[in-house]
Scaffold this motif. Structure first.
Motif, PDB file in Angstrom:
ATOM      1  N   ALA A 378       0.861  -1.183   0.000  1.00  0.00           N
ATOM      2  CA  ALA A 378       0.000   0.000   0.000  1.00  0.00           C
ATOM      3  C   ALA A 378       0.897   1.232   0.000  1.00  0.00           C
ATOM      4  CB  ALA A 378      -0.920   0.008   1.212  1.00  0.00           C
ATOM      5  N   GLY A 379       0.808   2.010  -1.055  1.00  0.00           N
ATOM      6  CA  GLY A 379       1.654   3.204  -1.158  1.00  0.00           C
ATOM      7  C   GLY A 379       1.133   4.117  -2.245  1.00  0.00           C
ATOM      8  N   GLY A 380       2.000   4.999  -2.710  1.00  0.00           N
ATOM      9  CA  GLY A 380       1.626   5.903  -3.784  1.00  0.00           C
ATOM     10  C   GLY A 380       1.559   5.187  -5.121  1.00  0.00           C
ATOM     11  N   GLU A 381       0.507   5.447  -5.871  1.00  0.00           N
ATOM     12  CA  GLU A 381       0.309   4.803  -7.167  1.00  0.00           C
ATOM     13  C   GLU A 381       0.623   5.791  -8.290  1.00  0.00           C
ATOM     14  OE1 GLU A 381      -0.358   1.697  -7.477  1.00  0.00           O
ATOM     15  OE2 GLU A 381      -1.037   1.117  -5.474  1.00  0.00           O
ATOM     16  N   ILE A 382       1.447   5.348  -9.250  1.00  0.00           N
ATOM     17  CA  ILE A 382       1.808   6.177 -10.396  1.00  0.00           C
ATOM     18  C   ILE A 382       1.493   5.393 -11.658  1.00  0.00           C
ATOM     19  CG2 ILE A 382       3.673   7.353 -11.614  1.00  0.00           C
ATOM     20  CD1 ILE A 382       5.076   7.684  -8.957  1.00  0.00           C
ATOM     21  N   GLU A 383       0.772   6.004 -12.562  1.00  0.00           N
ATOM     22  CA  GLU A 383       0.434   5.362 -13.830  1.00  0.00           C
ATOM     23  C   GLU A 383       1.271   5.981 -14.946  1.00  0.00           C
ATOM     24  OE1 GLU A 383      -3.456   4.381 -16.636  1.00  0.00           O
ATOM     25  OE2 GLU A 383      -3.514   6.010 -15.180  1.00  0.00           O
ATOM     26  N   GLY A 384       1.828   5.122 -15.802  1.00  0.00           N
ATOM     27  CA  GLY A 384       2.597   5.602 -16.942  1.00  0.00           C
ATOM     28  C   GLY A 384       3.875   6.303 -16.560  1.00  0.00           C
ATOM     29  N   ALA A 385       4.586   5.781 -15.551  1.00  0.00           N
ATOM     30  CA  ALA A 385       5.844   6.401 -15.115  1.00  0.00           C
ATOM     31  C   ALA A 385       6.941   6.125 -16.131  1.00  0.00           C
ATOM     32  CB  ALA A 385       6.251   5.867 -13.745  1.00  0.00           C
ATOM     33  N   VAL A 398      16.683   4.131 -19.509  1.00  0.00           N
ATOM     34  CA  VAL A 398      15.299   4.600 -19.498  1.00  0.00           C
ATOM     35  C   VAL A 398      14.439   3.535 -18.842  1.00  0.00           C
ATOM     36  CG1 VAL A 398      13.353   5.374 -20.888  1.00  0.00           C
ATOM     37  CG2 VAL A 398      15.683   5.950 -21.585  1.00  0.00           C
ATOM     38  N   VAL A 399      13.684   3.929 -17.826  1.00  0.00           N
ATOM     39  CA  VAL A 399      12.814   3.021 -17.076  1.00  0.00           C
ATOM     40  C   VAL A 399      11.367   3.439 -17.330  1.00  0.00           C
ATOM     41  CG1 VAL A 399      12.220   2.098 -14.806  1.00  0.00           C
ATOM     42  CG2 VAL A 399      14.597   2.735 -15.315  1.00  0.00           C
ATOM     43  N   LYS A 400      10.551   2.465 -17.703  1.00  0.00           N
ATOM     44  CA  LYS A 400       9.147   2.727 -17.994  1.00  0.00           C
ATOM     45  C   LYS A 400       8.299   1.661 -17.322  1.00  0.00           C
ATOM     46  CE  LYS A 400       5.825   2.957 -21.812  1.00  0.00           C
ATOM     47  NZ  LYS A 400       5.630   2.776 -23.278  1.00  0.00           N
ATOM     48  N   ALA A 401       7.208   2.083 -16.692  1.00  0.00           N
ATOM     49  CA  ALA A 401       6.302   1.153 -16.023  1.00  0.00           C
ATOM     50  C   ALA A 401       4.868   1.601 -16.240  1.00  0.00           C
ATOM     51  CB  ALA A 401       6.603   1.070 -14.532  1.00  0.00           C
ATOM     52  N   ASP A 402       3.996   0.643 -16.557  1.00  0.00           N
ATOM     53  CA  ASP A 402       2.580   0.988 -16.694  1.00  0.00           C
ATOM     54  C   ASP A 402       2.013   1.447 -15.355  1.00  0.00           C
ATOM     55  OD1 ASP A 402       2.810   0.315 -19.287  1.00  0.00           O
ATOM     56  OD2 ASP A 402       1.420  -1.371 -19.257  1.00  0.00           O
ATOM     57  N   TYR A 403       2.328   0.709 -14.282  1.00  0.00           N
ATOM     58  CA  TYR A 403       1.876   1.067 -12.946  1.00  0.00           C
ATOM     59  C   TYR A 403       3.054   0.918 -11.987  1.00  0.00           C
ATOM     60  CZ  TYR A 403      -2.268  -0.555 -15.443  1.00  0.00           C
ATOM     61  OH  TYR A 403      -3.213  -0.776 -16.393  1.00  0.00           O
ATOM     62  N   LEU A 404       3.187   1.859 -11.087  1.00  0.00           N
ATOM     63  CA  LEU A 404       4.281   1.834 -10.120  1.00  0.00           C
ATOM     64  C   LEU A 404       3.717   2.183  -8.741  1.00  0.00           C
ATOM     65  CD1 LEU A 404       7.385   1.560  -9.771  1.00  0.00           C
ATOM     66  CD2 LEU A 404       7.521   4.036 -10.043  1.00  0.00           C
ATOM     67  N   THR A 405       3.919   1.278  -7.787  1.00  0.00           N
ATOM     68  CA  THR A 405       3.523   1.494  -6.396  1.00  0.00           C
ATOM     69  C   THR A 405       4.774   1.798  -5.596  1.00  0.00           C
ATOM     70  OG1 THR A 405       1.683  -0.052  -6.616  1.00  0.00           O
ATOM     71  CG2 THR A 405       2.360   0.533  -4.393  1.00  0.00           C
ATOM     72  N   THR A 406       4.886   3.003  -5.064  1.00  0.00           N
ATOM     73  CA  THR A 406       6.091   3.430  -4.360  1.00  0.00           C
ATOM     74  C   THR A 406       5.833   3.442  -2.855  1.00  0.00           C
ATOM     75  OG1 THR A 406       5.466   5.761  -4.589  1.00  0.00           O
ATOM     76  CG2 THR A 406       6.874   4.815  -6.294  1.00  0.00           C
ATOM     77  N   MET A 407       6.785   2.895  -2.105  1.00  0.00           N
ATOM     78  CA  MET A 407       6.751   2.896  -0.648  1.00  0.00           C
ATOM     79  C   MET A 407       8.124   3.265  -0.121  1.00  0.00           C
ATOM     80  SD  MET A 407       4.346  -0.425   0.116  1.00  0.00           S
ATOM     81  CE  MET A 407       5.250  -1.435  -1.047  1.00  0.00           C
ATOM     82  N   TYR A 412       6.842  -1.598  -6.279  1.00  0.00           N
ATOM     83  CA  TYR A 412       6.424  -2.674  -7.173  1.00  0.00           C
ATOM     84  C   TYR A 412       5.962  -2.074  -8.496  1.00  0.00           C
ATOM     85  CZ  TYR A 412       6.525  -5.533  -2.966  1.00  0.00           C
ATOM     86  OH  TYR A 412       6.933  -6.178  -1.823  1.00  0.00           O
ATOM     87  N   ALA A 413       6.336  -2.737  -9.582  1.00  0.00           N
ATOM     88  CA  ALA A 413       6.013  -2.231 -10.912  1.00  0.00           C
ATOM     89  C   ALA A 413       5.304  -3.311 -11.713  1.00  0.00           C
ATOM     90  CB  ALA A 413       7.282  -1.795 -11.645  1.00  0.00           C
ATOM     91  N   SER A 414       4.368  -2.900 -12.531  1.00  0.00           N
ATOM     92  CA  SER A 414       3.692  -3.788 -13.470  1.00  0.00           C
ATOM     93  C   SER A 414       4.037  -3.342 -14.886  1.00  0.00           C
ATOM     94  CB  SER A 414       2.173  -3.739 -13.258  1.00  0.00           C
ATOM     95  OG  SER A 414       1.838  -4.138 -11.952  1.00  0.00           O
ATOM     96  N   ARG A 415       4.292  -4.350 -15.743  1.00  0.00           N
ATOM     97  CA  ARG A 415       4.685  -4.071 -17.129  1.00  0.00           C
ATOM     98  C   ARG A 415       5.914  -3.160 -17.167  1.00  0.00           C
ATOM     99  NH1 ARG A 415       1.964  -6.831 -21.461  1.00  0.00           N
ATOM    100  NH2 ARG A 415      -0.101  -7.410 -20.699  1.00  0.00           N
ATOM    101  N   LEU A 416       6.983  -3.621 -16.560  1.00  0.00           N
ATOM    102  CA  LEU A 416       8.206  -2.833 -16.485  1.00  0.00           C
ATOM    103  C   LEU A 416       9.070  -3.072 -17.716  1.00  0.00           C
ATOM    104  CD1 LEU A 416      10.048  -1.004 -14.649  1.00  0.00           C
ATOM    105  CD2 LEU A 416      11.137  -3.135 -13.927  1.00  0.00           C
ATOM    106  N   GLU A 417       9.625  -1.995 -18.233  1.00  0.00           N
ATOM    107  CA  GLU A 417      10.541  -2.073 -19.371  1.00  0.00           C
ATOM    108  C   GLU A 417      11.739  -1.164 -19.088  1.00  0.00           C
ATOM    109  OE1 GLU A 417      10.711  -1.051 -24.177  1.00  0.00           O
ATOM    110  OE2 GLU A 417       8.798  -1.059 -23.102  1.00  0.00           O
ATOM    111  N   ILE A 418      12.936  -1.721 -19.233  1.00  0.00           N
ATOM    112  CA  ILE A 418      14.173  -0.976 -19.002  1.00  0.00           C
ATOM    113  C   ILE A 418      15.035  -1.078 -20.247  1.00  0.00           C
ATOM    114  CG2 ILE A 418      16.245  -0.757 -17.580  1.00  0.00           C
ATOM    115  CD1 ILE A 418      14.714  -1.993 -15.287  1.00  0.00           C
ATOM    116  N   ALA A 419      15.439   0.059 -20.782  1.00  0.00           N
ATOM    117  CA  ALA A 419      16.296   0.098 -21.967  1.00  0.00           C
ATOM    118  C   ALA A 419      17.562   0.874 -21.628  1.00  0.00           C
ATOM    119  CB  ALA A 419      15.575   0.751 -23.146  1.00  0.00           C
ATOM    120  N   ALA A 420      18.718   0.297 -21.939  1.00  0.00           N
ATOM    121  CA  ALA A 420      20.012   0.922 -21.647  1.00  0.00           C
ATOM    122  C   ALA A 420      20.662   1.389 -22.946  1.00  0.00           C
ATOM    123  CB  ALA A 420      20.930  -0.056 -20.924  1.00  0.00           C
TER     124      ALA A 420
END
Length: 637
Positions: A378-385, A398-407, A412-420
């Protein structure tokens, strides 16, 4: 006598009837209205009446009428609180205009028939003292509202909107995967939605279908060597275990226990303990030789005996424990965990099973995470981070996530994509994963952020979510300082976890109004290396402080305007339309002044730096207040 009686009768006093005094109701109403037209009273009643109207608008008017389209898709559990938050935010935005109007209205609705005063006279200041004190109190309240209350309200409203959107998308994806019998993905996305709203009655049927599909998936798992068909045990948490108690016993202790079990004719235990001692002992040592002899003796005794069903079951469990221990020694934590997790249900009192289950679980958590952790978070929810981070080897990530819960300690991230990308902006690698966990880690004394790219089910070995690595054609063998790339299950970001949280905030927030001043300051200091211009955050700090500091001088100028254009002979009720017109006029003037001052702050920061700009803005507000008081004192009747 008759004459005296007649005379007395004539002189008898006549009882006078009381005269009824008719009350002037109109005059009474005017007096009551006039008494209310004092600065302190109207500065309280007028904004309070406006707040009630804003609450009615946001709570009773149907959402389809409103211009806030985001509120139409809110979950029922958020609608009432979000509506009240929106009403408070609108009230805070209009607060300067409401106070300015409240300071001016008494001059127009209460005719002034008092004797004129001289300039700079104490009597004149006594007449305006209630207005000045009302302006001071309103300025203090406004500072608290914009610096402390407004950011929290924006945060809550933004979180409610994002959580509603995440819930809707997660449930839709869970239903879609369930239709395709992809139960692993259905379970994961349904857990994301359930974390937000666990008691949604409309998803009861979907939840039952997903649970049934998950049970089918668990039953399809392959049988292991020596034991099969064991039901999945519930998660067992052992409290009070120290790290030393979780370590395997030493070879000498295991050998002593094996000899004792052999003497007590517990041949299965003796065989298991002897083999354990042999594995722990050094090659060629006396303990290893003795353990092998005890193991052979115990095994010959087992072979000569006709085992009962219970003894055969214990023998199978012994082999299972041996297999799990071998996997633990080989650092195959996942296989070891699931073996001991099954045995924990069968023999929960076995100290070895309890001990090695905990050791295996700790090993799993170092390379992966359990999917039910997302449901409990349970934390802050960020969409399209989406945000960019530097790499120690040069280039960016570059870090991209459809949903990101920050505590505070994990995210926790859903649909995470990382490109270097390397120093020449050429792609180095890319990784995608359905679910990921980000947590702080210490590497060589430096704080970094560890990304766990693999998610597993706590009870089923078959249910897991692994990352997909895509290595660029021009990427060499060394892809940087990241851990386990390409093809690994974890990744290290070259940023400490605290800075990662700061970086994620502007990546997902719709408005910088959700920041506190401390957040702006930390972001300006820490995020310059991650692609953010610190001047943006410094300007927002000055904008907040400027609004708080300039409110009082502008309120004094408002009192000055009201005094100059005060009413003398106008009937009180003729000025009532001002209650609607004045807030609109003052709101426009406040917005114009605030936007112009913001542009001035940006120019000052770019030309003189933040420290000098802050000093100049404070000096400007103080000078403006001094000038306003001098001009007000210069007035006379």
């Amino acid at each position: 006598m008759p004459e005296k009686a007649a005379k007395a009768k004539k002189e008898k006093p006549v009882k006078e009837k009381p005269v009824k005094v008719k009350k002037n109701r109109k005059k009474f109403g005017i007096n009551l209205f006039t008494n209310l037209m004092s600065a302190p009273k109207i500065c309280v009643l007028y904004p309070l009446a406006a707040l009630i109207l804003f609450v009615i608008y946001h709570t009773l008017i149907p959402p389809v009428v409103k211009t806030l389209a985001e509120d139409r898709n809110l979950l029922p559990i958020f609608k009432m609180k979000t509506a009240f938050s929106s009403a408070l935010l609108m009230w805070i935005d209009f607060f300067p205009a409401l106070i300015f109007s409240a300071l001016v209205m008494p001059f127009g609705l209460k005719p002034d028939f008092e004797t004129p005063e001289k300039r700079f006279s104490p009597a004149f200041f006594n007449r305006l003292k209630p207005y000045i004190f009302s302006a001071l109190a309103s300025a203090a309240i406004f500072a608290v509202l914009i610096l402390m209350v407004r950011p929290s309200l924006y945060n809550y409203r933004q979180q409610a909107r994002v959580k509603s959107m995440i819930y809707k998308n997660a449930i839709e994806k869970a239903a879609d995967y369930a239709k395709r019998d992809d139960w692993a993905m259905a379970v994961g996305f349904f857990a994301v939605g359930k974390k937000i709203w666990a008691q949604d009655p409309s998803t009861a049927e979907l939840e039952q279908n997903i649970l049934t599909g998950r049970e089918m998936l668990v039953l399809k798992k392959p049988e292991r060597e020596g034991i099969s068909g064991i039901a999945q045990p519930p998660d067992t948490k052992i409290e009070g275990k120290s790290k030393n108690e979780r370590k395997p016993v030493n070879a000498a202790t295991a050998l002593d226990l094996a000899v004792k079990a052999l003497e007590e004719k517990r041949y299965n235990d003796a065989n298991y303990l002897a083999e354990l001692a042999s594995n722990l002992a050094k090659p060629g040592s006396a303990i290893k030789s003795s353990a092998e002899r005890v193991s052979q003796t115990a095994w010959r005794s087992i072979s000569r005996m006709e085992m009962t069903a219970d003894e055969e079951r214990l023998n199978l469990m012994y082999h299972q424990k041996q297999t799990g221990y071998d996997a633990l020694v080989a650092e195959d934590y996942l296989r070891s965990y699931y073996i001991f997790h099954e045995l924990l249900f069968q023999i929960p009192d076995d100290p070895d099973v309890v001990k090695y289950h905990d050791v295996s679980r700790d090993g799993v958590l170092s390379i992966a995470f359990f999917i039910d952790e997302m449901e409990k978070s349970a934390g802050g929810e960020i969409e399209g981070a989406i945000f960019s981070l530097p790499r120690n080897t040069g280039g960016r990530m570059v870090v991209k996530a459809d949903y990101l819960t920050t505590m505070e300690n994990e995210s926790y991230a859903s649909r995470l994509e990382i490109a270097a990308f390397d120093g020449n902006n050429k792609p180095a690698f890319r990784v995608e994963t359905p679910f990921a966990k980000i947590k702080p880690v210490n590497i060589n004394g430096e704080e970094r952020s560890l990304v766990l790219l693999r998610a597993v089910d706590r009870n089923s070995e078959r249910v897991r979510w692994d990352p997909l690595w895509i290595e660029a054609e021009n990427a060499g063998a060394n892809t940087g300082g990241e851990s386990g790339v390409p093809g690994g299950f974890q990744l290290i970001l070259d940023i400490n976890y605290g800075d990662f949280l700061l970086t994620a905030m502007p990546a997902g927030s719709e408005s910088l109004r959700s920041y506190y001043i401390g957040d702006f300051w930390n972001a300006a200091e820490a995020l310059e290396a991650y692609g953010y211009a610190p001047e943006v955050f410094y300007a927002e700090i000055l904008n907040l402080l400027g609004d708080a500091l300039n409110f009082l001088p502008l309120a004094i100028f408002t009192i000055l305007i009201g005094w100059r254009f005060r009413s003398r002979h106008r009937p009180p009720f003729a000025g009532l339309p001002m209650a609607v017109i004045l807030p609109l006029v003052f709101n426009g003037l406040w917005s114009l002044a605030s936007s112009n001052l913001k542009n001035i702050y940006i120019m000052l920061i770019l030309c003189a730096g933040f420290t000098a700009a802050l000093a100049l803005s404070i000096a400007f507000a103080a000078l403006l207040f001094l000038i306003s008081m001098i001009i007000l004192a210069f007035q006379h009747g």
